[in-house]
Motif scaffolding. Structure first.
Motif, PDB file in Angstrom:
ATOM      1  N   ALA A 196      61.699 -14.389  36.471  1.00 16.78           N
ATOM      2  CA  ALA A 196      61.900 -15.328  35.357  1.00 16.78           C
ATOM      3  C   ALA A 196      60.692 -16.260  35.204  1.00 16.78           C
ATOM      4  N   TYR A 197      60.170 -16.727  36.328  1.00 14.46           N
ATOM      5  CA  TYR A 197      59.003 -17.611  36.301  1.00 14.46           C
ATOM      6  C   TYR A 197      57.786 -16.882  35.724  1.00 14.46           C
ATOM      7  N   TRP A 198      57.552 -15.650  36.178  1.00  8.93           N
ATOM      8  CA  TRP A 198      56.407 -14.878  35.689  1.00  8.93           C
ATOM      9  C   TRP A 198      56.534 -14.599  34.203  1.00  8.93           C
ATOM     10  N   GLN A 199      57.721 -14.219  33.773  1.00  7.41           N
ATOM     11  CA  GLN A 199      57.940 -13.938  32.348  1.00  7.41           C
ATOM     12  C   GLN A 199      57.686 -15.178  31.504  1.00  7.41           C
ATOM     13  N   ASP A 200      58.147 -16.332  31.977  1.00  8.59           N
ATOM     14  CA  ASP A 200      57.913 -17.585  31.260  1.00  8.59           C
ATOM     15  C   ASP A 200      56.413 -17.887  31.160  1.00  8.59           C
ATOM     16  N   LEU A 201      55.696 -17.724  32.279  1.00 10.83           N
ATOM     17  CA  LEU A 201      54.248 -17.970  32.265  1.00 10.83           C
ATOM     18  C   LEU A 201      53.549 -17.041  31.279  1.00 10.83           C
ATOM     19  N   CYS A 202      53.918 -15.782  31.304  1.00 12.60           N
ATOM     20  CA  CYS A 202      53.298 -14.806  30.395  1.00 12.60           C
ATOM     21  C   CYS A 202      53.567 -15.162  28.940  1.00 12.60           C
ATOM     22  N   ALA A 203      54.802 -15.481  28.618  1.00 12.82           N
ATOM     23  CA  ALA A 203      55.158 -15.840  27.246  1.00 12.82           C
ATOM     24  C   ALA A 203      54.401 -17.089  26.797  1.00 12.82           C
ATOM     25  N   GLN A 204      54.291 -18.084  27.669  1.00 17.43           N
ATOM     26  CA  GLN A 204      53.583 -19.314  27.333  1.00 17.43           C
ATOM     27  C   GLN A 204      52.107 -19.046  27.041  1.00 17.43           C
ATOM     28  N   ILE A 205      51.471 -18.254  27.902  1.00 24.86           N
ATOM     29  CA  ILE A 205      50.043 -18.012  27.733  1.00 24.86           C
ATOM     30  C   ILE A 205      49.768 -17.164  26.492  1.00 24.86           C
ATOM     31  N   VAL A 206      50.649 -16.211  26.191  1.00 24.73           N
ATOM     32  CA  VAL A 206      50.485 -15.393  24.990  1.00 24.73           C
ATOM     33  C   VAL A 206      50.700 -16.246  23.739  1.00 24.73           C
ATOM     34  N   ASP A 207      51.739 -17.069  23.737  1.00 21.77           N
ATOM     35  CA  ASP A 207      51.974 -17.960  22.601  1.00 21.77           C
ATOM     36  C   ASP A 207      50.800 -18.891  22.383  1.00 21.77           C
ATOM     37  N   GLN A 208      50.277 -19.430  23.463  1.00 19.51           N
ATOM     38  CA  GLN A 208      49.119 -20.336  23.393  1.00 19.51           C
ATOM     39  C   GLN A 208      47.901 -19.603  22.830  1.00 19.51           C
ATOM     40  N   SER A 209      47.688 -18.384  23.277  1.00 20.18           N
ATOM     41  CA  SER A 209      46.563 -17.589  22.799  1.00 20.18           C
ATOM     42  C   SER A 209      46.688 -17.294  21.305  1.00 20.18           C
ATOM     43  N   LYS A 210      47.897 -16.975  20.846  1.00 19.20           N
ATOM     44  CA  LYS A 210      48.114 -16.687  19.431  1.00 19.20           C
ATOM     45  C   LYS A 210      47.897 -17.925  18.565  1.00 19.20           C
ATOM     46  N   SER A 211      48.285 -19.088  19.060  1.00 18.15           N
ATOM     47  CA  SER A 211      48.151 -20.309  18.265  1.00 18.15           C
ATOM     48  C   SER A 211      46.682 -20.743  18.170  1.00 18.15           C
ATOM     49  N   GLN A 212      45.859 -20.335  19.138  1.00 16.13           N
ATOM     50  CA  GLN A 212      44.436 -20.671  19.109  1.00 16.13           C
ATOM     51  C   GLN A 212      43.637 -19.679  18.271  1.00 16.13           C
ATOM     52  N   GLY A 213      44.199 -18.459  18.103  1.00 14.61           N
ATOM     53  CA  GLY A 213      43.467 -17.405  17.395  1.00 14.61           C
ATOM     54  C   GLY A 213      43.738 -17.465  15.956  1.00 14.61           C
ATOM     55  N   GLN A 222      52.365 -13.299  48.769  1.00 14.03           N
ATOM     56  CA  GLN A 222      51.509 -13.759  47.677  1.00 14.03           C
ATOM     57  C   GLN A 222      51.162 -12.590  46.766  1.00 14.03           C
ATOM     58  N   GLY A 223      51.105 -12.899  45.474  1.00 13.76           N
ATOM     59  CA  GLY A 223      50.692 -11.911  44.486  1.00 13.76           C
ATOM     60  C   GLY A 223      49.723 -12.527  43.508  1.00 13.76           C
ATOM     61  N   GLN A 224      49.157 -11.688  42.648  1.00  8.56           N
ATOM     62  CA  GLN A 224      48.238 -12.140  41.611  1.00  8.56           C
ATOM     63  C   GLN A 224      48.829 -11.761  40.268  1.00  8.56           C
ATOM     64  N   LEU A 225      49.112 -12.758  39.437  1.00  9.61           N
ATOM     65  CA  LEU A 225      49.644 -12.542  38.090  1.00  9.61           C
ATOM     66  C   LEU A 225      48.487 -12.511  37.112  1.00  9.61           C
ATOM     67  N   ARG A 226      48.448 -11.448  36.308  1.00  6.88           N
ATOM     68  CA  ARG A 226      47.397 -11.324  35.303  1.00  6.88           C
ATOM     69  C   ARG A 226      48.014 -11.010  33.949  1.00  6.88           C
ATOM     70  N   VAL A 227      47.431 -11.587  32.916  1.00 10.41           N
ATOM     71  CA  VAL A 227      47.800 -11.273  31.538  1.00 10.41           C
ATOM     72  C   VAL A 227      46.506 -10.876  30.841  1.00 10.41           C
ATOM     73  N   VAL A 228      46.494  -9.660  30.280  1.00  7.87           N
ATOM     74  CA  VAL A 228      45.291  -9.114  29.652  1.00  7.87           C
ATOM     75  C   VAL A 228      45.625  -8.675  28.236  1.00  7.87           C
ATOM     76  N   ASN A 229      44.798  -9.089  27.299  1.00 10.66           N
ATOM     77  CA  ASN A 229      44.912  -8.608  25.928  1.00 10.66           C
ATOM     78  C   ASN A 229      44.326  -7.202  25.899  1.00 10.66           C
ATOM     79  N   THR A 230      45.151  -6.191  25.645  1.00 11.69           N
ATOM     80  CA  THR A 230      44.689  -4.804  25.697  1.00 11.69           C
ATOM     81  C   THR A 230      43.760  -4.446  24.537  1.00 11.69           C
ATOM     82  N   ASP A 231      43.787  -5.212  23.459  1.00 15.92           N
ATOM     83  CA  ASP A 231      42.891  -4.966  22.326  1.00 15.92           C
ATOM     84  C   ASP A 231      41.468  -5.443  22.629  1.00 15.92           C
ATOM     85  N   THR A 232      41.361  -6.653  23.176  1.00 10.34           N
ATOM     86  CA  THR A 232      40.047  -7.257  23.415  1.00 10.34           C
ATOM     87  C   THR A 232      39.599  -7.170  24.871  1.00 10.34           C
TER      88      THR A 232
END
Length: 80
Positions: free
Chosen positions: A63-80, A28-38
């Motif tokens: 591949a799964y982790w990269q997809d999750l990261c890309a999705q969450i970043v894209d989602q964050s950009k579309s909300q901002g 088991q691991g913990q995947l984190r995505v952090v905006n380094t600016d905020t």
């Protein structure tokens, strides 16, 4: 990132989003995505480590982790 134990994989997306997986246990691991600016944590989720990842992540896990990261970043950009 150093506060999170053994890092299995790390990447910087768009020079702003730090993506990484730290080991929780053998499988088991913990995947984190952090905006380094905020410093906002966009994703903090447990993920599987196939085969215990003794020499690094399995290509399917990666591949799964990269997809999750890309999705969450894209989602964050579309909300901002």
């Amino acid at each position: 990132m150093s506060d999170f134990g053994e890092i299995i994989w790390a990447s910087l997306l768009d020079n702003t989003y730090e993506c990484f997986v730290s080991r929780l246990s053998e499988n088991q691991g913990q995947l984190r995505v952090v905006n380094t600016d905020t410093k906002e944590v966009l994703l903090d989720q447990e993920v599987a480590l196939s085969y215990g990842a003794p020499f690094g992540p399995d290509v399917d896990d990666l591949a799964y982790w990269q997809d999750l990261c890309a999705q969450i970043v894209d989602q964050s950009k579309s909300q901002g």
